[in-house]
Design an enzyme around this catalytic site. Structure first.
Site: not given
Ligand code: GRF
Length: 212
Positions: A61, A13-14, A89, A105, A140
């Site tokens: 990794r 979604s982001n 990472l 985050h 992290l």
């Molecule tokens: C979000 O809450 C972001 O802050 C975190 O993981 C989630 C990812 O959600 N790092 P999406 O895949 O962007 O919907």
């Protein structure tokens, strides 16, 4: 125009918010470490190039990160946006993209790094929670902060409700931060975030939405 890539592991979604924001740059790839990430189909439907680099196919990794870095560089990306990318990472990768690697985050860092941030916020009893967009450093969920958004924690909140309230803000602040970097108004300098536009109001670095 600057090129950027978005790294995802799931829903995306982001990533959608970033692409829908029509940033001053070209999204040259959505890259997932999981073939089943739902966000891949959304991107492909909109003509954004996608790639899968399955971490399970690599012995270490380091090997995965090397392949990921090669993919990013082959696409000519100058900026790497982590959007729900659920892999830690390695330090060489982070150093290689220093100042060009950004994460979102779901907490007001430095509070609640790691997973289950909304549960932790409720458990701790904080009255204010939120999200943070930051440049990535080898530790992290750590690094110089670009933008934060705060939301209230309300009586009766559960983790899902709180997560949804925070997520709405994530979708606002991540494009805001990415736009600043791509437009050359925001950069990392000596481990600090510098906004070059003197006219940038303080609200750009902390959004406190009315009513959450
Ligand atoms: C979000 O809450 C972001 O802050 C975190 O993981 C989630 C990812 O959600 N790092 P999406 O895949 O962007 O919907």
């Amino acid at each position: 125009m600057k090129n950027y890539v978005i790294l995802i592991s799931g829903r995306g979604s982001n990533m959608q918010a970033l692409i829908d924001a029509r940033l001053p740059g070209a999204c040259v790839g959505v890259i997932s470490n999981r073939p089943d990430a739902a966000g891949l189909a959304w991107a492909a439907e909109r003509g954004v190039p996608t790639a899968v680099i399955d971490h399970k196919a690599f012995p270490s990794r380091d090997a995965f990160d090397a392949a990921l870095a090669a993919e990013i560089e082959a696409r000519g990306a100058e900026l790497v946006l982590l959007a729900g990318f659920m892999r830690v990472l390695t330090e060489p990768f982070v150093r290689r993209f220093e100042g060009r690697l950004v994460n979102i985050h779901p907490s007001l860092l430095p509070s609640f790094p790691g997973l289950h941030t909304h549960e932790a916020a409720l458990q701790t009893g904080v009255r204010v929670h939120g999200c943070t967009v930051h440049f990535v450093t080898p530790s992290l969920d750590c690094g110089p902060i670009i933008v934060q958004a705060a939301v209230p924690v309300l009586p009766g909140d559960d983790a899902d409700g709180l997560a949804a309230r925070v997520l709405r803000q994530e979708h606002l602040v991540y494009p805001q931060a990415a736009r600043g970097i791509l437009a050359g108004r925001c950069r990392l300098e000596a481990d600090r975030v510098v906004w070059s536009d003197d006219a940038t109001p303080p609200e750009s670095a902390l959004r406190v939405p009315a009513g959450g």
